[in-house]
Design an enzyme around this catalytic site. Sequence first.
Site, PDB file in Angstrom:
ATOM      1  N   GLU A 145      51.367  12.752  23.651  1.00  0.00           N
ATOM      2  CA  GLU A 145      50.349  13.227  22.703  1.00  0.00           C
ATOM      3  C   GLU A 145      50.271  12.237  21.547  1.00  0.00           C
ATOM      4  O   GLU A 145      51.289  11.956  20.904  1.00  0.00           O
ATOM      5  CB  GLU A 145      50.685  14.628  22.163  1.00  0.00           C
ATOM      6  CG  GLU A 145      50.515  15.720  23.208  1.00  0.00           C
ATOM      7  CD  GLU A 145      50.695  17.132  22.662  1.00  0.00           C
ATOM      8  OE1 GLU A 145      50.396  17.372  21.471  1.00  0.00           O
ATOM      9  OE2 GLU A 145      51.146  17.989  23.441  1.00  0.00           O
ATOM     10  N   GLU A 157      57.128  20.253  23.439  1.00  0.00           N
ATOM     11  CA  GLU A 157      57.550  20.535  22.061  1.00  0.00           C
ATOM     12  C   GLU A 157      58.556  21.692  22.049  1.00  0.00           C
ATOM     13  O   GLU A 157      58.390  22.701  21.352  1.00  0.00           O
ATOM     14  CB  GLU A 157      56.333  20.798  21.162  1.00  0.00           C
ATOM     15  CG  GLU A 157      55.433  19.583  21.104  1.00  0.00           C
ATOM     16  CD  GLU A 157      54.412  19.555  19.958  1.00  0.00           C
ATOM     17  OE1 GLU A 157      54.190  20.590  19.312  1.00  0.00           O
ATOM     18  OE2 GLU A 157      53.843  18.466  19.720  1.00  0.00           O
TER      19      GLU A 157
END
Length: 512
Positions: free
Chosen positions: A315, A193
């Site tokens: 994820e 991220e």
Amino acid sequence: MIKKTLTLIAALAAALTATAQVKVSVHETAKDQPVIPAEIYGQFSEHLGKCIYEGIWVGKDSSIPNVNGYRTDVLEAFKALKVPVLRWPGGCFGDEYHWMDGIGPQENRKKLVNNNWGSTVEDNSFGTHEFLNLCEMLGIEPYISGNVGSGTVEELAKWVEYMTAKEGSMAELRAKNGRKEPWKVKYLGVGNESWGCGGDMTADYYSDVYKRYALYARNYSGNRLYKVACGASDYDYNWTKVMMQNARTKMDALSLHYYTCKGWTGSKGSATQFTTEEYYNVLAKTCEIEEVLKNHFAIMDAYDPDKKVALILDEWGTWFDVEPGTNPGWLFQQNTMRDAMVAALNLNIFQKHTDRLKMANIAQIVNVLQAMVLTDGEKMVLTPTYHVFRMFNVHQNATYVPADYTTGNIVSAEGRIMDDFSACVSRDAAGKLHVSLANPYLDKPVTVELAFDSLKPKTVTGEILKADKINAYNEFGKAPAVAPAAFTGAKATGKGVKLTLPAASVIVLEIQ
Ligand code: AHR
């Protein structure tokens, strides 16, 4: 009033198109079909709440039964699950993790404030050796998530060397810490991220940073790294475009994160207390992943028609409010039959797209978000999601078998449209066919007829997962409320197989 009308229209639309009977044409004679990568059943473990500490690692001196510090009950659960790949140490944690703090004698390891997750102080007793030994013991492929946000190029380069080189000063340090032979490490994530907790970068900037970090992560002693660049979240198609434009020749895969979450501000809803409307909202949001995947694939196709770069969904899963009374930073949520349905629908979707999608890692394996296993001190439960992953693992490394069927639609109150039936078929190495089926309706059974190109099925066995209530979950210290049972309701008809899926049920059949 407008919302109510929309809800009514939605309910009406669902009722008008409901599937009560579905014919699935299975093309078991189709040639050249892809193998479903076992990695679609990948898992994610982060230093977050009770995922690592208590969930996996209790230490050798714990009163909780353990094997060299890993809790025995959880190890056994992982074995039955056939975990193919495990991502570690984060998540957001990964970009603040300094691996050198987690090696050497346990008593000398630095203590770390976990800034991302509840400011918990941890003692770094679970580090590189503990993680890679766990993977080795269980035959799991490790997936290391490297620190790009707050770590240096040198730090990541040395970590790779420490783990995988046979010779040199990093290998000597590793040997001094008790491990002479290098480990085999395939998957390396270069940042997590990076558009947010992993450095707050723009796609353009990160694409250069990625190339720099990836360059110095070398292949040592025959180990071949598979480098995963940080990808987009959800609907951020620009990130995928920029990464493919700037860095596609330097990566093996690009990642994607997609959570089934109501929103990032305010309540995300309870994991166990929900209305019918909320149930369908969650299911329709989770199924929207197929459209999101297709949109990212289309961008990747434009730059990489030969599909050299994989998409890795590292994820995914449900994200609800934490259980009342638990640390808000620990993301501990219960797991109901609704989560099982989410898992089944997603796995069936993923298996249809493995020409580009090569791995998926549900978040997370223990005690965090849509977990497989929950623990409370020495107690442990297997969640409904666990059971779906265990029942469906017959698809791992099996050959995909195309199947056609027509579904009706469910329109959620939030206006999303999803299929009202889901199926996926594969053939394993022994030639057995497995069919995973899900009926998301809360109130309607669906009759299914499986027809084959030429197969005349002789035997059908199966397993079913359903519960008395859709919000049923497995409680510590009580008999499980959601557990798989043998399914004897499928009949070989001479021409095919016929069965009825009860409302809100998941079934896996084995056909010979
Ligand atoms: O899984 C929990 C967190 O969700 C991860 O640390 C992060 O990558 C994502 O935002």
